[in-house]
Design an enzyme around this catalytic site. Structure first.
Site, mmCIF file in Angstrom:
data_model
loop_
_atom_site.group_PDB
_atom_site.id
_atom_site.type_symbol
_atom_site.label_atom_id
_atom_site.label_comp_id
_atom_site.label_asym_id
_atom_site.label_seq_id
_atom_site.Cartn_x
_atom_site.Cartn_y
_atom_site.Cartn_z
ATOM 1 N N ASP A 220 -3.471 -4.968 1.156
ATOM 2 C CA ASP A 220 -4.007 -4.745 2.876
ATOM 3 C C ASP A 220 -5.419 -4.275 2.869
ATOM 4 O O ASP A 220 -6.630 -4.360 1.929
ATOM 5 C CB ASP A 220 -3.885 -2.991 2.017
ATOM 6 N N ASP B 185 2.470 4.749 4.329
ATOM 7 C CA ASP B 185 2.880 3.956 6.026
ATOM 8 C C ASP B 185 2.653 2.467 6.286
ATOM 9 O O ASP B 185 2.746 1.898 7.447
ATOM 10 C CB ASP B 185 2.048 4.531 6.929
ATOM 11 N N HIS B 186 2.727 1.515 5.678
ATOM 12 C CA HIS B 186 3.114 0.347 5.363
ATOM 13 C C HIS B 186 4.146 -0.298 4.315
ATOM 14 O O HIS B 186 4.996 0.702 3.848
ATOM 15 C CB HIS B 186 1.633 0.282 3.934
ATOM 16 N N ASP C 194 -1.329 -6.163 6.687
ATOM 17 C CA ASP C 194 -1.092 -6.499 4.880
ATOM 18 C C ASP C 194 -0.891 -7.903 4.904
ATOM 19 O O ASP C 194 0.184 -8.530 5.680
ATOM 20 C CB ASP C 194 -0.243 -5.610 3.842
ATOM 21 N N GLU D 24 -3.986 2.252 -2.965
ATOM 22 C CA GLU D 24 -4.292 3.628 -2.468
ATOM 23 C C GLU D 24 -3.457 3.701 -3.778
ATOM 24 O O GLU D 24 -2.504 4.860 -3.399
ATOM 25 C CB GLU D 24 -3.698 3.434 -1.058
ATOM 26 N N ASN E 173 -6.941 -4.564 5.822
ATOM 27 C CA ASN E 173 -7.340 -3.741 7.290
ATOM 28 C C ASN E 173 -7.642 -4.431 8.237
ATOM 29 O O ASN E 173 -8.502 -3.896 9.086
ATOM 30 C CB ASN E 173 -8.028 -2.778 7.102
ATOM 31 N N ASN F 265 0.597 -1.351 -0.247
ATOM 32 C CA ASN F 265 -0.152 -0.008 -0.321
ATOM 33 C C ASN F 265 1.148 1.448 -0.091
ATOM 34 O O ASN F 265 1.553 1.480 0.912
ATOM 35 C CB ASN F 265 -0.945 0.169 1.123
#
Length: 260
Positions: A149, A249-250, A220, A34, A151, A7
């Site tokens: 991802d 941030d991943h 992930d 994303e 989530n 991501n």
């Protein structure tokens, strides 16, 4: 055969980092989530100059997924065919392997926002539709991998401080049950196939120095069918890109498959 999910939290912002990572880690299929850009702004030429093919499903500002691959994909599917949704969250394609075609699915699963939100209801509905579609895909494609991802942190060991996350999205019992329903189809969490050392996390909040404190979550995942589980020799998390200046941030997660 190396399959990676990442991501990137805006391909427009992170494109140089993605290209640098791909040069250093020439994987066979890179699943990106994303993208946060419309179809017409996808940087196809940048990947073609490196000898890669690409399929993508873009969306302005939000969402968006892509498959970057050494070989062109076939039988491309954009979004879940059994769930009408304007959000661009899923892309599937088939790639060659010595064992036969491998179906690779890139998924950016909904976040849910909060347990009281309509977005949480949407998340559970989306996962139910994903389950039903995957059940049919597995019948057609016994060699199947779905990376992305999700989530969802599947278990407390995937959370830096489980007590702090009680009552929040990403860890709620219905979300974890939805993840388990996917595994019950005959899918396997590649990371958990191996004894792992070090941090298991793939996401760290930008706030409160979360990465420095290793206050993260493992959300992930690379899920593999029975046929690919038998070929999987490793699954690794690459934390280095998270230390970049202006990082996503991943972190990337790579499943390695070995074919005889």
């Amino acid at each position: 055969m190396k399959l990676t999910t990442w991501n990137v939290n805006s391909l427009n912002v992170r494109l140089p980092q993605v290209l640098d990572w791909l040069k250093a880690n020439p994987v066979d299929v890179l699943c990106l989530q994303e993208l946060k850009l419309p179809d017409e702004r996808f940087p196809l030429e940048a990947f073609q100059e490196m000898g890669y093919h690409a399929h993508w499903a873009g969306q302005k500002t939000y969402n968006g997924v892509a498959l970057i691959s050494r070989e062109p994909g076939a039988d491309v599917q954009r979004n879940l065919p059994n769930y009408e949704d304007p959000q661009q969250r899923l892309l599937a394609a088939t790639y060659p392997s010595p064992d036969g075609p491998v179906r690779v699915i890139c998924a950016y699963c909904p976040n849910g926002q909060s347990l009281e939100s309509e977005k949480y209801t949407y998340k559970l509905e989306w996962f139910a539709a994903l389950h039903d579609w995957l059940e049919k895909e597995l019948q057609q494609y016994p060699r199947l991998a779905i990376l992305g991802d999700y989530n969802i942190a599947p278990a407390d060991q995937d959370v830096h401080d489980p007590a702090k996350w009680v009552g929040d999205v990403l860890v709620s019992p219905p979300e974890r049950a939805a993840f388990e329903r996917l595994l019950a189809l005959g899918l396997h969490d590649a990371y958990r196939l191996f004894e792992q050392s070090g941090s298991p996390f793939t996401w760290w909040d930008y706030r409160r120095f979360a990465f420095r404190r290793d206050a993260g979550l493992r959300i992930d995942h690379a899920l593999l069918s029975d046929a690919l589980k038998a070929r999987c020799t490793a699954c690794d998390i690459d934390r280095e890109p998270r230390a970049n200046e202006q990082p996503s941030d991943h972190a990337p997660v790579t499943a390695t498959l070995s074919f005889s």
